[in-house]
Write an enzyme that holds these catalytic residues in place. Structure first.
Site, PDB file in Angstrom:
ATOM      1  N   GLU A 193       0.789  -1.250   0.000  1.00 16.64           N
ATOM      2  CA  GLU A 193       0.000   0.000   0.000  1.00 16.64           C
ATOM      3  C   GLU A 193       0.817   1.294   0.000  1.00 16.64           C
ATOM      4  O   GLU A 193       0.714   2.079   0.937  1.00 16.64           O
ATOM      5  CB  GLU A 193      -0.895   0.053   1.243  1.00 16.64           C
ATOM      6  N   GLU A 402      -5.981  -8.444   1.204  1.00 16.65           N
ATOM      7  CA  GLU A 402      -6.598  -8.135   2.497  1.00 16.65           C
ATOM      8  C   GLU A 402      -8.051  -7.794   2.276  1.00 16.65           C
ATOM      9  O   GLU A 402      -8.391  -6.999   1.393  1.00 16.65           O
ATOM     10  CB  GLU A 402      -5.962  -6.903   3.174  1.00 16.65           C
TER      11      GLU A 402
END
Ligand SMILES: *[C@@H]1O[C@H](CO)[C@@H](O)[C@H](O)[C@H]1NC(C)=O
Ligand SMILES: *[C@@H]1O[C@H](CO)[C@@H](O)[C@H](O)[C@H]1NC(C)=O
Ligand SMILES: *[C@@H]1O[C@H](CO)[C@@H](O)[C@H](O)[C@H]1NC(C)=O
Ligand SMILES: CC(=O)N[C@H]1CO[C@H](CO)[C@@H](O)[C@@H]1O
Length: 513
Positions: A193, A402
Site C-alpha cells: 500500500e 486483504e
C-alpha cells in the site's frame, strides 16, 4: 478549512481499519465455484504479529519508534502475538483451518539490522523456519518485503523513502530475500500500500515516519512537507519496486519460477450525485487513489490529471525509469475494505498550498466517523474495483491480499458479522471472476487478532482470538475460523439456513443486546 480537509483523511484512514456492518449477500457458492487453482489464505505482518522486537539482533523499525512514543495509546508490538516464538503453533492452526496460503511480511530490521550490510543469522533462521514449517504442511508462503516498517537507522540516516538512496538499500534487502528464501517462496510483494503509507506517514502524519507540515499535519511533526513528500515517497517506492523486480526477473525468476507484484489499497468509488462535477470527481479520485501507483506500473507514467493538479511537486520519471517501471509486475495485490462516495471540491484548487487531498479536489467530509461501525458494507464495491482493473489496466492477475471486518477486540468469539462480511465479499469476487476478472486468490485479514496499526489492541479482524491476559497468549478459534475452515473444505456457504443461523447468533452478540 485546510485542517478540515486533512480531517477528512483521518476519516478515510479510520475507515481503513474500521469497517463493520451487516449485509445479506444471499447467493450460495463453494470454493469449487472459483477457478481451479484459486488460492484462499489469510494474512498478518511482521510488526503486528512477531513481537520479540529486541531479540536475536533485531533493531527498531519506524513502527517501534512510533508506537513506543505513545501514539497508539501506549500499545506496542513489543510482544504482539509472540509469533516469533509461536510460529509452529500458528502454522498448526493454519493447517487445522485448512488455509491454502499464508501471507506474512519480513521485518527488514530483523534480517538486516542496520538496513544494509551484514545479514543477521538469527533473523535468517527465523524466516527459514517459518517458511519450512509452511511448506512442510503444504501451505504456500506469500511474502511481503515492506509492510510500513523500514529500519529506523535508515530513517535517521537519510529520511527513508524521501531519499533516492533507499532504492539501493531496498534492492539489496530484496536480494537477500530472493537469494535465501526464493527456492521456496513463489509469491513476492515488494511494497504494501504505497498510497496509504504515504498519505498517513508523509501528508497527515498520523502514522510513522510521522512527517508532515502545517497546516496539514495532525501531530506536531518535527519534519516533513505535506505538499511534496507524499509524492516523493511514492516515487521512490515505485523506483525501488522496479529495481527489485528487475533484479528478480534477471537473476532469480528463471530458476525460482516465482512471481513478483506490489499491493495497492483500493476503495470502491461512487459519485455522491449524478451531477457532472461529482461523476468527474469520482473518476479523478480513482486516478489519484489508484492510478497514482498503478498507472506507472501499467503505462509507465502518472495519470495526466495528477500531473496537471500537482504540477512541479510530482516527480518525473526519466524515459529509462518509465520503461523499467512499466510492466514490472506479474500481478497486483489489492487491499480492499470499503466503498466511499465522492463529492467534487474543485474549489480547493484555488489554494496555493495544497496536499494530496486538495490536489485530488474531492470533499471527503461526508464520511461519518461516529457511524463508521454501522455503515452498511458494500461488497459490490469490490466487484466494481475488479471490473475497473480489468477494463482500465488490461486485466492483470490479481490477488485480494486483504479483506475483512473490524470488530472490537474480545467482545465475543461469535464473530458472525465477520462471517457475513467475508461471505458477501467472496461472493463479490466470484461475480467479478465470472465476468472475466483474472483474480487468482483471496486472503482474509487477519489470521490472528494482532497489533492493529493505528489502533493497537483495541480492535480486531482475526479468525483467532489471542488472550493477552494469558502469559502463554493462548489462541481461541472464533466462529469465523470454523466457518472459513468449512468453506475451505468445500462446504457450500450462503444458503438461507446459514444466514438465519448466522443472524440468530448475532442477536446473542452483547454489543447488540
Ligand atoms: C514543500 O515543498 C514545496 C515544493 O518543493 C515547496 O514549494 C514548499 O515551500 C515546501 N513547504 C514547506 C513547508 O517546506
Ligand atoms: C444516478 O443515475 C443512475 C442511473 O440513472 C441511478 O440508478 C442512480 O440512482 C442515480 N444516483 C443518484 C445519486 O441520483
Ligand atoms: C462484464 O464485462 C464486460 C466486458 O469487460 C463489461 O462490458 C461489463 O460491463 C461487465 N459487467 C459488469 C456487470 O460489470
Ligand atoms: C480483558 C477482557 O475483557 N477479557 C475477556 C475476554 O473475553 C473472555 C470471553 O468472553 C472473557 O472471559 C474475558 O474476561
Amino acid at each position: 478549512m485546510l485542517s478540515f480537509t486533512s480531517f477528512s483523511w483521518v476519516v478515510v484512514l479510520l475507515l481503513w481499519w474500521s469497517v463493520t456492518a451487516s449485509a445479506n449477500h444471499e447467493e450460495s457458492f463453494s470454493r469449487y465455484d472459483f477457478p481451479p487453482g484459486f488460492v484462499f489464505g489469510s494474512g498478518t505482518s511482521a510488526y503486528q504479529v512477531e513481537g520479540a522486537v529486541e531479540e536475536d539482533g533485531r533493531t527498531p523499525s519506524i513502527w517501534d519508534t512510533f508506537a513506543r512514543a505513545g501514539y497508539i495509546h501506549g500499545a506496542t508490538g513489543d510482544v504482539a502475538c509472540d509469533g516469533y516464538h509461536k510460529y509452529k503453533e500458528d502454522v498448526q492452526l493454519m493447517v487445522e483451518t485448512g488455509l491454502d496460503a499464508y501471507r506474512f511480511s519480513i521485518s527488514w530490521s530483523r534480517l538486516i539490522p542496520h538496513g544494509r550490510g551484514p545479514v543477521n543469522p538469527k533473523g535468517l533462521q527465523y524466516y527459514n523456519n517459518l517458511i519450512n514449517e509452511l511448506i512442510k504442511h503444504g501451505i504456500q508462503p506469500h511474502v511481503t518485503l515492506f509492510n510500513f516498517d523500514h529500519p529506523q537507522e535508515l530513517e535517521d540516516e537519510y529520511g527513508g523513502w524521501v531519499s533516492r538512496r533507499i532504492v539501493k538499500d531496498f534492492t539489496a534487502y530484496a536480494e537477500v530475500c530472493f537469494r535465501e528464501f526464493g527456492d521456496r517462496v513463489r509469491y513476492w510483494v515488494t511494497i504494501n500500500e504505497p498510497n496509504v503509507f504515504s498519505i498517513g506517514g508523509y501528508d497527515i502524519g498520523i502514522s510513522p515516519p510521522r512527517r508532515c507540515s502545517p497546516p496539514f499535519g495532525f501531530s506536531n511533526c518535527l519534519r516533513g512537507n505535506s505538499s511534496s513528500e507524499p509524492y516523493l515517497a511514492v516515487h521512490n517506492i515505485l523506483l525501488s519496486h522496479a529495481s527489485a523486480a528487475k533484479l528478480y526477473r534477471e537473476v532469480y525468476q528463471v530458476k525460482q519460477l516465482g512471481f513478483i507484484g506490489i499491493n495497492v489499497y483500493t476503495f470502491g468509488i461512487l459519485p455522491l450525485t449524478n451531477s457532472t462535477e461529482d461523476v468527474v470527481a469520482a473518476k479523478r479520485a480513482n486516478e489519484f487513489l489508484h492510478g497514482w501507483v498503478v498507472n506507472p506500473l501499467i503505462f509507465g507514467d502518472y495519470p495526466e490529471i495528477m500531473k496537471k493538479n500537482v504540477g512541479e511537486r510530482l516527480p518525473k520519471f526519466t524515459p529509462l525509469q518509465s520503461k523499467e517501471i512499466m510492466g514490472s509486475v506479474d500481478f497486483l495485490g489489492l487491499i480492499h475494505y470499503t466503498t466511499m462516495y465522492i463529492k467534487d471540491k474543485s474549489s480547493s484548487l484555488i489554494f496555493e498550498t495544497r496536499d494530496f487531498n486538495m490536489d485530488m479536489a474531492v470533499d471527503l467530509s461526508l464520511w461519518d466517523i461516529s457511524g463508521a461501525s454501522e455503515v452498511p458494507f458494500m461488497p459490490w464495491g469490490l466487484t466494481q474495483v475488479l471490473e475497473l482493473f480489468k477494463q482500465e489496466y488490461g486485466n492483470p492477475p490479481i490477488f485480494i491480499y486483504e479483506n475483512g471486518q473490524r470488530t472490537e477486540r474480545n467482545t465475543t468469539l461469535q464473530d458472525t458479522g465477520r462471517v457475513k462480511y467475508i461471505q458477501a465479499y467472496m461472493g463479490a469476487v466470484l461475480d467479478a471472476v465470472r465476468n472475466g476478472s483474472d483474480t487468482r486468490g483471496y486472503f482474509t485479514w487477519s489470521f490472528l487478532d494482532l497489533f492493529e496499526l493505528l489502533d493497537g489492541y483495541g480492535s480486531s479482524y482475526g479468525h483467532y482470538y489471542v488472550d493477552l491476559d494469558d502469559p502463554d497468549l493462548r489462541r481461541y478459534p472464533k466462529f469465523s475460523a470454523h466457518w472459513y475452515s468449512n468453506f475451505l473444505k468445500g462446504e457450500i456457504v450462503g444458503l438461507k439456513e446459514d444466514i438465519e443461523m448466522v443472524s440468530g447468533q448475532s442477536r446473542m452478540d452483547p454489543r447488540k443486546a
